[in-house]
Design a protein around this motif. Structure first.
Motif, PDB file in Angstrom:
ATOM      1  N   LYS A 117      36.463  46.064  48.447  1.00 42.53           N
ATOM      2  CA  LYS A 117      35.593  44.984  47.962  1.00 42.53           C
ATOM      3  C   LYS A 117      35.098  45.237  46.544  1.00 42.53           C
ATOM      4  N   LYS A 162      39.306  38.819  56.356  1.00 45.34           N
ATOM      5  CA  LYS A 162      39.292  37.913  55.209  1.00 45.34           C
ATOM      6  C   LYS A 162      39.075  38.680  53.908  1.00 45.34           C
ATOM      7  N   ASP A 163      38.234  39.716  53.947  1.00 45.56           N
ATOM      8  CA  ASP A 163      38.027  40.549  52.753  1.00 45.56           C
ATOM      9  C   ASP A 163      39.327  41.234  52.333  1.00 45.56           C
ATOM     10  N   LYS A 166      41.498  38.600  50.654  1.00 40.75           N
ATOM     11  CA  LYS A 166      40.947  38.254  49.341  1.00 40.75           C
ATOM     12  C   LYS A 166      41.239  39.345  48.320  1.00 40.75           C
ATOM     13  N   CYS A 169      44.921  39.200  47.364  1.00 44.48           N
ATOM     14  CA  CYS A 169      45.196  38.068  46.484  1.00 44.48           C
ATOM     15  C   CYS A 169      44.613  38.283  45.090  1.00 44.48           C
ATOM     16  N   TYR A 170      43.502  38.970  45.003  1.00 51.56           N
ATOM     17  CA  TYR A 170      42.904  39.236  43.691  1.00 51.56           C
ATOM     18  C   TYR A 170      43.807  40.134  42.851  1.00 51.56           C
ATOM     19  N   ARG A 197      45.430  30.139  49.537  1.00 47.28           N
ATOM     20  CA  ARG A 197      45.665  31.249  48.623  1.00 47.28           C
ATOM     21  C   ARG A 197      47.155  31.574  48.515  1.00 47.28           C
ATOM     22  N   LYS A 223      51.675  34.711  46.731  1.00 51.62           N
ATOM     23  CA  LYS A 223      50.379  34.292  46.209  1.00 51.62           C
ATOM     24  C   LYS A 223      50.538  33.035  45.344  1.00 51.62           C
TER      25      LYS A 223
END
Length: 263
Positions: A117, A162-163, A166, A169-170, A197, A223
């Motif tokens: 994160k 979900k984290d 994310k 994808c980041y 996403r 992505k």
């Protein structure tokens, strides 16, 4: 295992910590240290790494890299890839660094401890491919194992599924691949997390035996794509006497790739 020793690639002989075992992976092609109690790798990271379509010069991120199993399996098939690993547990990360030296790939892979994160570990859109084998169980859904390391590897605590998506994808480049392996009964949650996403999603079940429900599912997506999803025929892992099938053996013991575009 307290009296065991292993020879590094520099020729130095070093005693193992008493809580560490040395095990063979990929048909003996890799030697990996791992905790004797707590987190111990299974076939999931081997299957996942087999499906990542990395080529020469590609940058690959192994999220939750553990002791480096997926990273090393990938490098056996794609030795000119550039791999980074991010692992929350510092003791596992130290074992991954030692394993890289033992297997002669320290110049091809970089492991670091950290929380997924925290976006400061890498610049955004740094990687051609991101792979992850997240904890199997949602926080509160199961009684935590008695060993803290095993609990951290198996139960979502500080980071939800979900984290994980994310973060992948980041750090993935646009049109880069994101590859997850997870429990089959949570595949809907993986797909929900990828919604808006990712696209061009390939879903591959792994059948423990013929005519049995899948327990693991591989999900690979692009992505930023808006392409449709498809469910592939899948791979049966064991024959009726619980030996690996020929198809599974080629992947798990010889390092053959899983080509999700071949169907």
């Amino acid at each position: 295992m307290g009296n065991s020793r292993i020879t590094h690639t520099d020729g130095k002989d070093q005693a193992l910590e008493p809580w560490v075992t040395v095990d063979k992976v990929l048909g003996g092609q890799l030697t990996l240290r791992q905790p004797e109690v707590g987190y111990r790798f299974a076939i999931d990271p081997v299957l996942m790494a087999a499906a990542v379509p990395a080529g020469a010069g590609d940058r690959v991120l192994d999220l939750g890299s553990g002791v480096g199993t997926a990273s090393f399996c990938l490098l056996k098939r794609a030795p000119r890839a550039d791999v980074s690993g991010l692992e929350l547990q510092p003791d596992l990360n130290q074992l991954a660094i030692a394993n890289a030296a033992d297997n002669g790939v320290s110049d091809q892979v970089a492991f670091m401890p950290g929380d997924l994160k925290d976006r400061s570990h890498f610049p955004q859109k740094s990687f051609n491919h991101v792979m992850a084998n997240p904890p199997h169980f949602a926080d509160g859904s199961h009684t935590p194992p008695g060993h803290a390391g095993k609990a951290a590897a198996n139960l979502e605590a500080g980071a939800t599924l979900k984290d994980w998506v994310k973060a992948a994808c980041y750090w993935a480049k646009d049109r880069g691949t994101i590859t997850f392996i997870h429990r089959a009964d949570r595949v809907h949650q993986v797909l929900q997390a990828m919604d808006n996403r990712c696209g061009d999603i390939n879903i591959m079940p792994f059948w423990p035996r013929a005519n049995r429900p899948a327990r693991r599912v591989l999900v690979q997506a692009l992505k930023g794509s808006r392409g449709p999803a498809r469910v592939l025929p899948g791979i049966t892992l064991h024959d009726p006497v619980n030996k690996y099938t020929d198809e599974a053996r080629l992947i798990l013991e010889q390092g053959q790739a899983i080509d999700l575009t071949s169907w």
